[in-house]
Every structure is written in C-alpha cells, then in structure tokens.
Scaffold this motif. Sequence first.
Motif, PDB file in Angstrom:
ATOM      1  N   LEU A   1      23.419  55.745  69.584  1.00 32.59           N
ATOM      2  CA  LEU A   1      23.164  56.268  68.246  1.00 32.59           C
ATOM      3  C   LEU A   1      22.435  55.255  67.365  1.00 32.59           C
ATOM      4  O   LEU A   1      22.111  55.565  66.216  1.00 32.59           O
ATOM      5  CB  LEU A   1      24.482  56.672  67.572  1.00 32.59           C
ATOM      6  CG  LEU A   1      25.234  57.836  68.210  1.00 32.59           C
ATOM      7  CD1 LEU A   1      26.608  58.004  67.568  1.00 32.59           C
ATOM      8  CD2 LEU A   1      24.438  59.122  68.082  1.00 32.59           C
ATOM      9  N   GLY A   2      22.230  54.049  67.895  1.00 37.27           N
ATOM     10  CA  GLY A   2      21.549  53.016  67.119  1.00 37.27           C
ATOM     11  C   GLY A   2      22.411  52.490  65.977  1.00 37.27           C
ATOM     12  O   GLY A   2      21.897  52.125  64.926  1.00 37.27           O
ATOM     13  N   GLN A   3      23.699  52.464  66.177  1.00 37.17           N
ATOM     14  CA  GLN A   3      24.643  52.032  65.148  1.00 37.17           C
ATOM     15  C   GLN A   3      25.340  50.738  65.590  1.00 37.17           C
ATOM     16  O   GLN A   3      25.350  50.392  66.771  1.00 37.17           O
ATOM     17  CB  GLN A   3      25.717  53.114  64.948  1.00 37.17           C
ATOM     18  CG  GLN A   3      25.178  54.472  64.598  1.00 37.17           C
ATOM     19  CD  GLN A   3      25.069  54.667  63.107  1.00 37.17           C
ATOM     20  OE1 GLN A   3      25.858  54.170  62.359  1.00 37.17           O
ATOM     21  NE2 GLN A   3      24.057  55.418  62.696  1.00 37.17           N
ATOM     22  N   ASP A   4      25.918  50.052  64.619  1.00 34.99           N
ATOM     23  CA  ASP A   4      26.761  48.901  64.919  1.00 34.99           C
ATOM     24  C   ASP A   4      28.196  49.381  65.042  1.00 34.99           C
ATOM     25  O   ASP A   4      28.604  50.347  64.394  1.00 34.99           O
ATOM     26  CB  ASP A   4      26.682  47.856  63.803  1.00 34.99           C
ATOM     27  CG  ASP A   4      25.336  47.145  63.785  1.00 34.99           C
ATOM     28  OD1 ASP A   4      24.703  47.049  64.858  1.00 34.99           O
ATOM     29  OD2 ASP A   4      24.931  46.703  62.700  1.00 34.99           O
ATOM     30  N   LEU A   5      28.963  48.681  65.862  1.00 32.00           N
ATOM     31  CA  LEU A   5      30.372  49.046  66.049  1.00 32.00           C
ATOM     32  C   LEU A   5      31.235  47.976  65.401  1.00 32.00           C
ATOM     33  O   LEU A   5      31.079  46.792  65.654  1.00 32.00           O
ATOM     34  CB  LEU A   5      30.709  49.152  67.543  1.00 32.00           C
ATOM     35  CG  LEU A   5      32.150  49.538  67.865  1.00 32.00           C
ATOM     36  CD1 LEU A   5      32.410  50.976  67.409  1.00 32.00           C
ATOM     37  CD2 LEU A   5      32.418  49.405  69.340  1.00 32.00           C
ATOM     38  N   VAL A   6      32.157  48.409  64.546  1.00 32.78           N
ATOM     39  CA  VAL A   6      33.071  47.498  63.889  1.00 32.78           C
ATOM     40  C   VAL A   6      34.486  47.884  64.297  1.00 32.78           C
ATOM     41  O   VAL A   6      34.902  49.034  64.128  1.00 32.78           O
ATOM     42  CB  VAL A   6      32.932  47.582  62.345  1.00 32.78           C
ATOM     43  CG1 VAL A   6      33.930  46.669  61.668  1.00 32.78           C
ATOM     44  CG2 VAL A   6      31.514  47.262  61.931  1.00 32.78           C
ATOM     45  N   GLU A   7      35.234  46.924  64.845  1.00 32.38           N
ATOM     46  CA  GLU A   7      36.613  47.172  65.255  1.00 32.38           C
ATOM     47  C   GLU A   7      37.531  46.727  64.124  1.00 32.38           C
ATOM     48  O   GLU A   7      37.442  45.602  63.630  1.00 32.38           O
ATOM     49  CB  GLU A   7      36.924  46.379  66.524  1.00 32.38           C
ATOM     50  CG  GLU A   7      38.256  46.701  67.113  1.00 32.38           C
ATOM     51  CD  GLU A   7      38.470  45.983  68.435  1.00 32.38           C
ATOM     52  OE1 GLU A   7      39.283  46.487  69.214  1.00 32.38           O
ATOM     53  OE2 GLU A   7      37.839  44.954  68.672  1.00 32.38           O
ATOM     54  N   ILE A   8      38.386  47.622  63.712  1.00 29.93           N
ATOM     55  CA  ILE A   8      39.283  47.335  62.596  1.00 29.93           C
ATOM     56  C   ILE A   8      40.715  47.311  63.104  1.00 29.93           C
ATOM     57  O   ILE A   8      41.196  48.293  63.660  1.00 29.93           O
ATOM     58  CB  ILE A   8      39.154  48.394  61.494  1.00 29.93           C
ATOM     59  CG1 ILE A   8      37.728  48.441  61.008  1.00 29.93           C
ATOM     60  CG2 ILE A   8      40.121  48.129  60.360  1.00 29.93           C
ATOM     61  CD1 ILE A   8      37.440  49.562  60.064  1.00 29.93           C
ATOM     62  N   ALA A   9      41.390  46.184  62.932  1.00 27.79           N
ATOM     63  CA  ALA A   9      42.812  46.009  63.273  1.00 27.79           C
ATOM     64  C   ALA A   9      43.158  46.565  64.645  1.00 27.79           C
ATOM     65  O   ALA A   9      43.889  47.550  64.755  1.00 27.79           O
ATOM     66  CB  ALA A   9      43.685  46.634  62.193  1.00 27.79           C
ATOM     67  N   PRO A  10      42.663  45.950  65.717  1.00 25.63           N
ATOM     68  CA  PRO A  10      42.921  46.480  67.051  1.00 25.63           C
ATOM     69  C   PRO A  10      44.383  46.413  67.477  1.00 25.63           C
ATOM     70  O   PRO A  10      44.831  47.211  68.287  1.00 25.63           O
ATOM     71  CB  PRO A  10      42.067  45.594  67.953  1.00 25.63           C
ATOM     72  CG  PRO A  10      41.940  44.319  67.203  1.00 25.63           C
ATOM     73  CD  PRO A  10      41.912  44.708  65.759  1.00 25.63           C
TER      74      PRO A  10
END
Length: 140
Positions: free
Chosen positions: A13-22
């Motif tokens: 999708l051409g997006q960045d992935l941000v992981e929040i509180a895994p």
Amino acid sequence: MRLTDALRKAQTLGQDLVEIAPTAPSGSKLKEIKFRVNIDEHDYLTKVRHAEEFLDRGNKVRVQLQFRGREMAHQELGTHLVEKVRDDLSSMSQVETDPKIAGRNITMTLAPLPANRRKRKFTAPRTDEESEEAAALTEP
C-alpha cells in the motif's frame, strides 16, 4: 495479524507500519456470578465452575448474593455462603474487594492469581463418551 503479514501489506500500500505497545496486556473484563441464599449444591457447583473458568481466562469475577423477602432476617447465612465461595476459589483468585452488604445484596470482587499459581478444583470431569466425541470431531 502477524508482523510479517502487516509489513508486507504496508509495503504493497506504500505505507509505513508503526507498532504500538506490542506487549501491552489486554484489559481484564469483569464477570458477575449471582447467588441466592438457599442455592442447591449442584447449582452452587455449576456457578463456581463458571467463576473458575472466568478466572482461568484472566477475568475478574464479582460475586453477588441477593436476599429476597424474609431472607434479610438471616444475613449470616448469606455471609457464610460468600465466605464458602471465597474459600472454594482461593486456589484461583485473591479477594480484591471484601464482602460488603449493600441493601439487599452482598458483593465481593475476586481477581485472578498469576497464571502459574492457579489451580483448578472444580473442573467438570469428562466422561468417556465426551472424550470419544471430541476425538471423532478432530479426526478428518
């Protein structure tokens, strides 16, 4: 969603992935079990089994005992029943709020013990027929 799948989808999708509180634990839910003073032994065991299941899943359990009519004259019977529930579930939980009489109810909240300290007492025993049915369902 697994991390690799999420990364792949974000890249397509051409997006960045941000992981929040895994590692954030999911919030525990509060389940309620209602008792009456003159509960039958089988009904009592069924409700305690349900409470044990809730605690095993990490949920808190509110034990509520309701008095009706003349039962209010014998509040000590209700207090004994709530103490019995507390003692029966002591291997699975700790008392978060002590039993309190409020109007026509006695209420107590139990919080689950850490997973490695929980020991179930009231698990429903499996019959041979149930074991065979479960095995038949898992076979292709």
